[in-house]
Write a protein that holds these residues in place. Sequence first.
Motif, PDB file in Angstrom:
ATOM      1  N   SER A 124      41.180  32.827  32.879  1.00  0.00           N
ATOM      2  CA  SER A 124      42.527  32.400  33.253  1.00  0.00           C
ATOM      3  C   SER A 124      42.580  31.000  33.845  1.00  0.00           C
ATOM      4  N   ARG A 125      41.448  30.494  34.308  1.00  0.00           N
ATOM      5  CA  ARG A 125      41.368  29.213  35.033  1.00  0.00           C
ATOM      6  C   ARG A 125      42.030  29.268  36.404  1.00  0.00           C
ATOM      7  N   TYR A 126      42.479  30.436  36.824  1.00  0.00           N
ATOM      8  CA  TYR A 126      42.907  30.585  38.219  1.00  0.00           C
ATOM      9  C   TYR A 126      41.665  30.428  39.090  1.00  0.00           C
ATOM     10  N   ALA A 127      41.870  30.045  40.348  1.00  0.00           N
ATOM     11  CA  ALA A 127      40.732  29.835  41.240  1.00  0.00           C
ATOM     12  C   ALA A 127      40.161  31.167  41.714  1.00  0.00           C
ATOM     13  N   ILE A 128      38.867  31.368  41.489  1.00  0.00           N
ATOM     14  CA  ILE A 128      38.185  32.474  42.181  1.00  0.00           C
ATOM     15  C   ILE A 128      38.015  31.999  43.621  1.00  0.00           C
TER      16      ILE A 128
END
Lengths: 263, 161
Positions: A180-184
């Motif tokens: 998703s390219r959301y930040a882990i």
Amino acid sequence: MYSFDYARAKNAKDAAKLLAKKEAKVVAGGMTLLPTMKQRLAKPSLLVDLAASKDLKGIKKAAKALTIGAMTTHAEVAHSSVVKGACAALAALAEGIGDPQVRNRGTIGGSIANNDPAADYPAACLALGATIVTTQRKIPADKFFKGMFETALKRNELVTAIQFPMAEKAAYIKFPNPASRYAIVGVFVAKFKDEVRVAVTGAGPGVFRVPAWEEALAKKWSADAIAAGAVKAADMNSDIHATAEYRAHLCAVMAKRAVAAAK
Amino acid sequence: MASVTITVNGQKRTADVEPRTLLVQLLRENHGLTGTHVGCDTSQCGACVIHVNGKSVKACTMLAVQADGASVTTIEGLADGATLHPMQEAFRDNHGLQCGFCTPGMVMSAVDLVQHNADPSEQEIRDWLEGNICRCTGYHNIVKSVKAGAAAMRKTKTKKK
């Protein structure tokens, strides 16, 4: 999707008026809202589209602050020579959101109003000490983000622009979810003349600052100043992507990389 | 119902749709343009990428009503009659497709890339295709195709000048 009515707001004032209708919701780029509606997790009676509200668009630089209109897309921020000149870290952050097509539609105002705990922009707003300008008032970032998907915004209040003060040095480094390219975990560091601010996204239930690192970096601006342990695993999210312990570890690693990369 | 008028591939077309109709549904079901595919329907896969006012977007994550008044280009609008667009030609020459389902989105995304980066590197192409998934995992030849397509587009541009 449940059915709904649709209206295009001419400007922010018009949008606020339309929002008075019960269960009305505002759509900016729609990159989160539309998928949520498809899953029938949201059921607005009226969708108020901000796309035609020209007063919400644009990027302006003044002596002390960079102002970005709420409806400015991630692609516009990423490619703006004004943003690159004023705060390269912010342009780089925008370029790392989602994928090119999401960046062509998604907006900065939508991102911060949604306050996804793994979104990138909240970290920039908090670390840079931004001011969130709304249809009713100005809210400092420190008071705007209230935890998971919650902000200080009232029901019919809209974000109109975000004002970013100029930092001497800044950088944003994230460990993205590969799908998703959301930040882990994402860490934004900003060094000002008289203070340092560090904001972490993705790791906890909402974006947060790390005072211990801010103090250490104010004394000594160096990656070595980041001490592991200031961020506790007990405060972290834990899911299939990363355990709480791993997230806590990543916070320190991303913070160090951000300090090293800051310019 | 809402009346939605868009200029699709240079032609003005109007349809009455429910506000909840997705742009990709309008194109496929109302206008019969089935070249734009629906893969995941969750804005992950990119099979539905089209251009709205010159920029690539995912047509499954935009409402038809949001596109009212816009100019839209779909995969059907790329070729010039029987002559394929240089990017389409490059996908054919380089075996840039296996099952072909993702191809319309790949091509539309690639054309948008070349619009603002005329000579992308392999890494830049791979980064750009972040939002396009090939279920056959044929990425290697897709990247090769985009590289060749970009070169061909540069050539056509110089010729036109």
